[in-house]
Design a protein around this motif. Structure first.
Motif, PDB file in Angstrom:
ATOM      1  N   VAL A 233      34.770  10.244 -13.293  1.00 26.29           N
ATOM      2  CA  VAL A 233      34.781   9.115 -14.283  1.00 26.29           C
ATOM      3  C   VAL A 233      33.693   8.123 -13.936  1.00 26.29           C
ATOM      4  CG1 VAL A 233      36.434   7.996 -12.497  1.00 26.29           C
ATOM      5  CG2 VAL A 233      36.399   7.442 -15.098  1.00 26.29           C
ATOM      6  N   SER A 234      33.286   8.135 -12.512  1.00 28.53           N
ATOM      7  CA  SER A 234      32.098   7.635 -12.102  1.00 28.53           C
ATOM      8  C   SER A 234      30.986   8.032 -12.976  1.00 28.53           C
ATOM      9  CB  SER A 234      31.670   7.936 -10.649  1.00 28.53           C
ATOM     10  OG  SER A 234      31.517   9.261 -10.491  1.00 28.53           O
ATOM     11  N   GLN A 235      30.669   9.189 -13.524  1.00 28.14           N
ATOM     12  CA  GLN A 235      29.477   9.699 -14.122  1.00 28.14           C
ATOM     13  C   GLN A 235      29.524   9.005 -15.620  1.00 28.14           C
ATOM     14  OE1 GLN A 235      26.456  11.180 -13.188  1.00 28.14           O
ATOM     15  NE2 GLN A 235      25.928  10.574 -15.212  1.00 28.14           N
ATOM     16  N   ILE A 236      30.706   9.065 -16.084  1.00 29.15           N
ATOM     17  CA  ILE A 236      31.034   8.169 -17.342  1.00 29.15           C
ATOM     18  C   ILE A 236      30.760   6.902 -17.339  1.00 29.15           C
ATOM     19  CG2 ILE A 236      32.613   7.639 -19.250  1.00 29.15           C
ATOM     20  CD1 ILE A 236      34.391  10.252 -18.403  1.00 29.15           C
ATOM     21  N   PHE A 237      30.882   6.146 -16.357  1.00 26.41           N
ATOM     22  CA  PHE A 237      30.790   4.718 -16.261  1.00 26.41           C
ATOM     23  C   PHE A 237      29.158   4.532 -16.072  1.00 26.41           C
ATOM     24  CE2 PHE A 237      34.995   3.799 -14.180  1.00 26.41           C
ATOM     25  CZ  PHE A 237      35.551   3.478 -15.260  1.00 26.41           C
ATOM     26  N   LYS A 238      28.493   5.310 -15.440  1.00 25.20           N
ATOM     27  CA  LYS A 238      27.156   5.226 -15.520  1.00 25.20           C
ATOM     28  C   LYS A 238      26.337   5.592 -16.802  1.00 25.20           C
ATOM     29  CE  LYS A 238      23.370   6.985 -12.728  1.00 25.20           C
ATOM     30  NZ  LYS A 238      22.777   8.184 -11.767  1.00 25.20           N
ATOM     31  N   THR A 239      26.963   6.386 -17.558  1.00 25.93           N
ATOM     32  CA  THR A 239      26.579   6.633 -18.990  1.00 25.93           C
ATOM     33  C   THR A 239      26.512   5.343 -20.006  1.00 25.93           C
ATOM     34  OG1 THR A 239      26.811   9.195 -18.667  1.00 25.93           O
ATOM     35  CG2 THR A 239      26.640   7.896 -20.766  1.00 25.93           C
ATOM     36  N   ILE A 240      27.705   4.788 -19.616  1.00 27.06           N
ATOM     37  CA  ILE A 240      28.118   3.564 -20.514  1.00 27.06           C
ATOM     38  C   ILE A 240      26.953   2.273 -20.083  1.00 27.06           C
ATOM     39  CG2 ILE A 240      29.599   1.679 -20.796  1.00 27.06           C
ATOM     40  CD1 ILE A 240      31.738   3.863 -20.823  1.00 27.06           C
ATOM     41  N   GLU A 241      27.027   2.362 -18.824  1.00 23.72           N
ATOM     42  CA  GLU A 241      25.859   1.325 -17.952  1.00 23.72           C
ATOM     43  C   GLU A 241      24.590   1.502 -18.655  1.00 23.72           C
ATOM     44  OE1 GLU A 241      27.584  -0.318 -13.914  1.00 23.72           O
ATOM     45  OE2 GLU A 241      26.588   1.891 -13.907  1.00 23.72           O
ATOM     46  N   GLN A 242      23.930   2.679 -18.633  1.00 23.14           N
ATOM     47  CA  GLN A 242      22.650   3.099 -19.262  1.00 23.14           C
ATOM     48  C   GLN A 242      22.579   2.765 -20.654  1.00 23.14           C
ATOM     49  OE1 GLN A 242      22.339   7.269 -17.965  1.00 23.14           O
ATOM     50  NE2 GLN A 242      21.557   6.727 -15.861  1.00 23.14           N
ATOM     51  N   ALA A 243      23.453   3.242 -21.329  1.00 24.42           N
ATOM     52  CA  ALA A 243      23.582   3.095 -22.918  1.00 24.42           C
ATOM     53  C   ALA A 243      23.449   1.447 -23.146  1.00 24.42           C
ATOM     54  CB  ALA A 243      24.675   3.881 -23.524  1.00 24.42           C
ATOM     55  N   TYR A 244      24.572   0.873 -22.703  1.00 20.13           N
ATOM     56  CA  TYR A 244      24.447  -0.597 -23.063  1.00 20.13           C
ATOM     57  C   TYR A 244      24.052  -1.686 -22.316  1.00 20.13           C
ATOM     58  CZ  TYR A 244      28.193   1.336 -26.106  1.00 20.13           C
ATOM     59  OH  TYR A 244      28.903   2.175 -27.186  1.00 20.13           O
ATOM     60  N   LEU A 245      23.322  -1.179 -21.108  1.00 16.77           N
ATOM     61  CA  LEU A 245      22.440  -2.033 -20.057  1.00 16.77           C
ATOM     62  C   LEU A 245      23.773  -3.146 -19.723  1.00 16.77           C
ATOM     63  CD1 LEU A 245      19.205  -2.327 -22.003  1.00 16.77           C
ATOM     64  CD2 LEU A 245      19.861  -0.814 -20.034  1.00 16.77           C
ATOM     65  N   VAL A 246      24.762  -2.836 -19.263  1.00 20.25           N
ATOM     66  CA  VAL A 246      26.000  -3.536 -18.647  1.00 20.25           C
ATOM     67  C   VAL A 246      26.182  -3.112 -17.450  1.00 20.25           C
ATOM     68  CG1 VAL A 246      26.969  -3.806 -21.026  1.00 20.25           C
ATOM     69  CG2 VAL A 246      27.637  -1.786 -19.624  1.00 20.25           C
ATOM     70  N   ASN A 247      26.889  -3.815 -16.495  1.00 19.46           N
ATOM     71  CA  ASN A 247      27.302  -3.700 -15.457  1.00 19.46           C
ATOM     72  C   ASN A 247      28.767  -3.254 -15.225  1.00 19.46           C
ATOM     73  OD1 ASN A 247      24.726  -3.804 -14.090  1.00 19.46           O
ATOM     74  ND2 ASN A 247      24.707  -6.140 -14.179  1.00 19.46           N
ATOM     75  N   ILE A 248      29.289  -2.201 -14.795  1.00 19.69           N
ATOM     76  CA  ILE A 248      30.770  -1.949 -14.643  1.00 19.69           C
ATOM     77  C   ILE A 248      31.037  -1.853 -13.032  1.00 19.69           C
ATOM     78  CG2 ILE A 248      32.386  -0.038 -15.003  1.00 19.69           C
ATOM     79  CD1 ILE A 248      30.895   0.697 -17.244  1.00 19.69           C
ATOM     80  N   ASP A 249      32.103  -2.824 -12.818  1.00 17.22           N
ATOM     81  CA  ASP A 249      32.486  -2.803 -11.529  1.00 17.22           C
ATOM     82  C   ASP A 249      34.001  -2.218 -11.331  1.00 17.22           C
ATOM     83  OD1 ASP A 249      33.191  -3.483  -9.019  1.00 17.22           O
ATOM     84  OD2 ASP A 249      33.639  -5.552  -9.209  1.00 17.22           O
ATOM     85  N   TYR A 250      34.008  -1.341 -10.565  1.00 14.60           N
ATOM     86  CA  TYR A 250      35.142  -0.403 -10.904  1.00 14.60           C
ATOM     87  C   TYR A 250      35.809  -0.031  -9.223  1.00 14.60           C
ATOM     88  CZ  TYR A 250      32.364   3.684 -10.368  1.00 14.60           C
ATOM     89  OH  TYR A 250      31.569   4.656  -9.747  1.00 14.60           O
ATOM     90  N   PRO A 251      36.997   0.188  -8.840  1.00 15.95           N
ATOM     91  CA  PRO A 251      37.288   0.854  -7.653  1.00 15.95           C
ATOM     92  C   PRO A 251      36.915   2.307  -7.338  1.00 15.95           C
ATOM     93  CG  PRO A 251      39.179   0.560  -8.779  1.00 15.95           C
ATOM     94  CD  PRO A 251      38.062   0.201  -9.756  1.00 15.95           C
ATOM     95  N   GLN A 252      35.923   2.190  -6.510  1.00  8.88           N
ATOM     96  CA  GLN A 252      35.234   3.651  -6.420  1.00  8.88           C
ATOM     97  C   GLN A 252      35.953   4.449  -5.723  1.00  8.88           C
ATOM     98  OE1 GLN A 252      31.140   3.203  -5.288  1.00  8.88           O
ATOM     99  NE2 GLN A 252      30.767   1.498  -6.535  1.00  8.88           N
ATOM    100  N   ALA A 253      36.649   3.912  -4.623  1.00  8.28           N
ATOM    101  CA  ALA A 253      37.636   4.852  -3.759  1.00  8.28           C
ATOM    102  C   ALA A 253      38.597   5.166  -4.332  1.00  8.28           C
ATOM    103  CB  ALA A 253      37.647   3.923  -2.499  1.00  8.28           C
ATOM    104  N   LYS A 254      39.202   4.455  -5.355  1.00  3.74           N
ATOM    105  CA  LYS A 254      40.746   5.117  -5.910  1.00  3.74           C
ATOM    106  C   LYS A 254      40.109   5.967  -6.844  1.00  3.74           C
ATOM    107  CE  LYS A 254      43.064   0.678  -4.912  1.00  3.74           C
ATOM    108  NZ  LYS A 254      43.860  -0.460  -5.226  1.00  3.74           N
TER     109      LYS A 254
END
Length: 369
Positions: free
Chosen positions: A301-322
């Motif tokens: 899911v971390s890679q999915i969030f990274k793809t979304i960040e690259q596509a939309y130029l947004v920042n996604i804050d999520y609980p990485q450990a969980k």
């Protein structure tokens, strides 16, 4: 004209508002050209003053050589006609005659560049068209302008999303009423429209109207550019002339994925491009969101969030450990950004949710199922 006869220095012309307006826009063109041609000694003064004014105001621009030549020919014709109407007999020494010729050529070039610059940048008063369109809309509209140097995400009431580029404006209603959804664009935006066959979505972008029921596409309609473009990423898009502006009727272009339409403002033509990969201009302006895929098979899911960040130029804050051991298999193609986030949250479970504030996204989760 009488006061102008006292102008003997470049500073006199640069300080004159009417002269600067002539240089920038060709307003009062005939009067200034007439004044310049009345006396050969004014040619050098005007040529140098024009260069200074243009240097202070106009950014460098690529002007086709054919347009330069057309402007040169038109200006020479004016000079020739002036000489026929008012012939002047001058006895000049050879060196002075050459000097006058060089200055005249420089003046003609300046006139040509000014003419071409005006015709290549002031295509059709697009800002006025945009303002006229939103004023004619009976529904109350919200306007969002992107005056930053980064794209901005706009979420519409129906769940659709628009990635609005810098120097662009979008006007839209707080709620879509009636049996259609309409927005107004000046500039560039990438649209991801939520599906609703009973309520088609329209994007009014100056000379063109784009109609969809649910798909993703880009509209590029800047006021200072020669073309308006629509590029389709997914689904089917219908493009037609805005009859209020172009006076063209019964013209409809249907576009499928990887196809585009280019409206050329200079000659008001609509050109369909059946393969965008063969068009260098379109390829060079392709953004991340148009290139990245959203089909995921057993992907962190971390890679999915990274793809979304690259596509939309947004920042996604999520609980990485969980979420570090969470993997997803899902298809997010042809979905607006809010729907993409909802699908991810539902897939993760455990009361996972998201909050979105502009280009900042926060994922709240206790981990995946």
């Amino acid at each position: 004209m009488q006061d102008r006869n006292k102008y003997t220095e470049i500073e006199h012309l640069i300080a004159n508002e009417s002269f600067r307006l002539w240089v920038y826009t060709n307003k009062n063109q005939d009067q200034w050209e007439e004044w310049t041609l009345e006396n050969p000694n004014r040619a050098k003064l005007v040529a140098e003053a024009r260069i200074w004014v243009l240097a202070m105001h106009v950014a460098p621009t690529d002007i086709p050589s054919t347009d330069i030549q057309d402007a040169l020919d038109a200006t020479w014709n004016k000079i020739d006609k002036k000489e026929v109407k008012a012939p002047v007999s001058l006895k000049l020494k050879p060196w002075k005659s050459n000097w006058i010729g060089r200055v005249a050529a420089l003046l003609v070039l300046c006139l040509a560049i000014g003419f071409v610059y005006k015709s290549s940048t002031n295509y059709n008063n697009s800002p006025l068209i945009y303002n006229k369109l939103i004023e004619s809309d009976a529904d109350g509209l919200v306007e969002q302008a992107n005056n930053s140097n980064k794209p901005q995400i706009i979420t519409l009431s129906d769940g659709s999303s628009v990635l609005l580029q810098p120097n662009s404006k979008l006007s839209y209603p707080k709620e879509f009423l009636g049996n259609e959804r309409k927005v107004y664009l000046s500039g560039e935006g990438f649209f991801e429209i939520s599906k609703n066959p009973k309520k088609p979505f329209f994007v009014y972008a100056n000379e063109i109207v784009t109609k969809v029921v649910g798909t993703s596409f880009k509209v590029k309609a800047y006021a200072d550019q020669p073309n308006v473009e629509v590029v389709v990423r997914t689904g089917k898009v219908k493009v037609m002339p805005n009859e209020q502006i172009t006076n063209q009727k019964n013209k409809l272009i249907v576009l499928l994925p990887n196809q585009a339409m280019r409206f050329v403002r200079k000659n008001t033509t609509f050109n369909k491009i059946v393969d965008i990969t063969l068009d260098k201009v379109l390829i060079s302006s392709t953004s991340n969101i148009e290139q990245l895929g959203f089909e995921f098979t057993d992907i962190p899911v971390s890679q999915i969030f990274k793809t979304i960040e690259q596509a939309y130029l947004v920042n996604i804050d999520y609980p990485q450990a969980k979420l570090k051991d969470c993997y997803l298999t899902t298809s997010l193609n042809d979905q607006p950004l809010p729907e993409k986030l909802k699908i991810i949250c539902r897939s993760l479970g455990n009361n996972t949710s998201y909050e979105m504030n502009g280009n900042q996204i926060i994922i709240l989760s206790n981990g995946c199922n």
